[in-house]
Design an enzyme around this catalytic site. Structure first.
Site, short mmCIF file in Angstrom:
data_model
loop_
_atom_site.label_atom_id
_atom_site.label_comp_id
_atom_site.label_asym_id
_atom_site.label_seq_id
_atom_site.Cartn_x
_atom_site.Cartn_y
_atom_site.Cartn_z
N LYS A 267 0.84 -1.21 0.00
CA LYS A 267 0.00 0.00 0.00
C LYS A 267 0.87 1.25 0.00
CE LYS A 267 -4.30 -1.66 1.89
NZ LYS A 267 -5.32 -1.55 2.91
N LYS B 113 -11.33 -3.78 -3.79
CA LYS B 113 -12.41 -2.77 -3.82
C LYS B 113 -11.88 -1.38 -4.13
CE LYS B 113 -12.48 -3.34 1.16
NZ LYS B 113 -13.17 -4.14 2.12
N LYS C 158 -4.57 -9.18 -7.02
CA LYS C 158 -5.80 -9.44 -6.24
C LYS C 158 -6.95 -8.53 -6.67
CE LYS C 158 -6.23 -7.67 -2.12
NZ LYS C 158 -6.14 -7.26 -0.71
P1 TYM Z 1 -10.46 -6.24 3.86
O1 TYM Z 1 -11.56 -5.29 4.18
O2 TYM Z 1 -9.39 -5.77 2.94
O3 TYM Z 1 -11.05 -7.56 3.26
C1 TYM Z 1 -12.08 -8.26 3.93
C2 TYM Z 1 -11.94 -9.75 3.75
O4 TYM Z 1 -12.00 -10.08 2.35
C3 TYM Z 1 -10.86 -10.86 2.01
N1 TYM Z 1 -10.49 -10.52 0.63
C4 TYM Z 1 -10.32 -11.41 -0.34
N2 TYM Z 1 -10.41 -12.75 -0.36
C5 TYM Z 1 -10.19 -13.37 -1.54
N3 TYM Z 1 -9.87 -12.72 -2.68
C6 TYM Z 1 -9.76 -11.38 -2.70
N4 TYM Z 1 -9.46 -10.75 -3.83
C7 TYM Z 1 -10.00 -10.66 -1.50
N5 TYM Z 1 -9.99 -9.35 -1.18
C8 TYM Z 1 -10.28 -9.28 0.13
C9 TYM Z 1 -9.78 -10.45 3.00
O5 TYM Z 1 -8.77 -11.42 3.12
C10 TYM Z 1 -10.59 -10.29 4.26
O6 TYM Z 1 -10.80 -11.53 4.89
N6 TYM Z 1 -7.61 -6.09 7.94
C11 TYM Z 1 -8.78 -6.67 7.36
C12 TYM Z 1 -10.04 -6.42 8.16
C13 TYM Z 1 -9.92 -6.75 9.61
C14 TYM Z 1 -9.99 -8.03 10.19
C15 TYM Z 1 -9.84 -7.83 11.59
C16 TYM Z 1 -10.15 -9.31 9.66
C17 TYM Z 1 -9.75 -5.85 10.62
N7 TYM Z 1 -9.71 -6.52 11.81
C18 TYM Z 1 -9.84 -8.91 12.47
C19 TYM Z 1 -10.16 -10.37 10.56
C20 TYM Z 1 -9.99 -10.18 11.93
C21 TYM Z 1 -8.98 -6.09 5.96
O7 TYM Z 1 -8.49 -5.05 5.64
O8 TYM Z 1 -9.81 -6.81 5.20
#
Ligand code: TYM
Length: 331
Positions: free
Chosen positions: A115, A200, A197
């Site tokens: 990032k 969003k 990947k």
């Molecule tokens: P975030 O918001 O980027 O993504 C949310 C979840 O979606 C999964 N994900 C994907 N899985 C497969 N293919 C993709 N292209 C893809 N893009 C996103 C991510 O792996 C995630 O599971 N830091 C985390 C949010 C968070 C969190 C937590 C998760 C904050 N605290 C505690 C678990 C436990 C995040 O930015 O996810």
């Protein structure tokens, strides 16, 4: 919460729109796991502000995401579903854990490095520090299992390291969580660039399927997906575009690799893409229909928000209280 069940915690950032990657990598698995575990599913708005957000948009997206959780099949009566900033214990434990985490460890986080490389303005301390807040999210609830996509695995590993370090210093305080990565679809790739990947925050709207995209746009994006110049439909790293479409197809149909490959023997790419589009549309259409119903009932969401933030707080404060006592705060 039922006492003898194990605990799941996971969350999604309300920045941008929910993608098919988020659904396949995370949400879909939550809907399955919710039957066997005590679950907390959080809308992690405090993580979203690690990059600049428009305030009105963030508020709207946070509520939208919670409605999408419900539309995807998560039960707000059974699970604790809430918005992170409404439970102050996350910020409090996050600060404390900062003092038990090393700068060097954070600097090694792949997602931070990626990032940072993309940003042309100053990187915030929040973006650097983000995995510590994620550790606080998980550890507050004595979590057993964290279902996430592949890109979050490293953050769950650092959570384990921080928890073990704290436990070794002060005696058993935190449960050491395990990561759950789905067997299919742990990393859904972009449709235009299948070596990166699906995200969003991606600028190319054709690269990414959004859960609230119009149905015809979903089909169109899949038909335009980048593949290769061959004709064969095989699940292999050498064909990233086809492999990605197969992953999406398998996840939407619950089919395994062998059956999916067999299904498309002697099938052209056009027909294959049509089948994938149909499978995705069949998955997303009912979610959109449910979303519309929930969206129409404003009071329902507010009630859920309030009740669930209180439920989450009462669990989180138990862990936080223990932590404060152990480190020497006057409680
Ligand atoms: P975030 O918001 O980027 O993504 C949310 C979840 O979606 C999964 N994900 C994907 N899985 C497969 N293919 C993709 N292209 C893809 N893009 C996103 C991510 O792996 C995630 O599971 N830091 C985390 C949010 C968070 C969190 C937590 C998760 C904050 N605290 C505690 C678990 C436990 C995040 O930015 O996810």
């Amino acid at each position: 919460m039922i006492e003898d069940k194990k605990v799941i915690f996971s969350g999604i950032k309300p920045s941008g729109n929910l993608t098919l990657g988020n659904y396949i990598g995370a949400l879909k698995n939550w809907t399955i796991l919710q039957h066997e575990y005590n679950c907390l599913f959080c809308v992690v708005d405090m993580h979203a502000i690690t990059v600049r957000q428009d305030p009105a948009e963030l508020r709207k997206k946070s509520k939208e995401l919670l409605k999408l959780y419900i539309a995807c099949g998560l039960d707000p009566e059974k699970n604790i579903m809430y918005i992170q900033s409404q439970v102050p214990a996350h910020a409090e434990l996050g600060w404390i854990l900062n003092c038990y985490t090393y700068v060097g460890e954070m600097g090694r986080m792949t997602q931070y490095k990626e990032k940072k490389a993309k940003q042309n303005e100053n990187t915030t301390v929040g973006l650097f520090d983000y995995p510590v807040l994620m550790a606080a999210d998980i550890l507050l609830y004595q979590t057993d299992l964290v279902p996430v996509g592949d890109d979050q695995k490293q953050h769950v590993e650092i959570t384990r390291d921080i928890a073990m370090r704290f436990n070794n210093l002060y005696s058993e305080t935190f449960k050491i969580p395990e990561v759950y990565i789905p067997p299919v679809g742990a990393r859904i790739m972009g449709l235009q660039n299948p070596t990166a990947k699906m995200s969003k925050s991606d600028d190319d709207e054709n690269d990414c399927i959004l859960l609230l995209d119009p149905i015809d746009a979903i089909a169109r994006k899949i038909k335009r997906a980048v593949t290769d110049t061959e004709k064969e439909i095989r699940y292999t790293k050498e064909k990233p575009g086809i492999k990605n479409l197969l992953d999406i197809y398998m996840s939407c149909t619950n089919m395994n690799v062998k059956d999916a490959e067999a299904r498309f023997t002697n099938c052209g790419y056009g027909e294959f893409k049509q089948e994938v589009a149909d499978a995705v549309v069949s998955t997303i259409r009912p979610i959109q229909e449910k979303y519309k119903e929930i969206d129409a009932d404003k009071e329902y969401l507010d009630k859920i928000l309030k009740q669930n933030a209180e439920r989450a707080s009462s669990i989180a404060n138990r862990t936080l209280g223990k932590v404060k006592k152990k480190i020497g705060f006057v409680v």
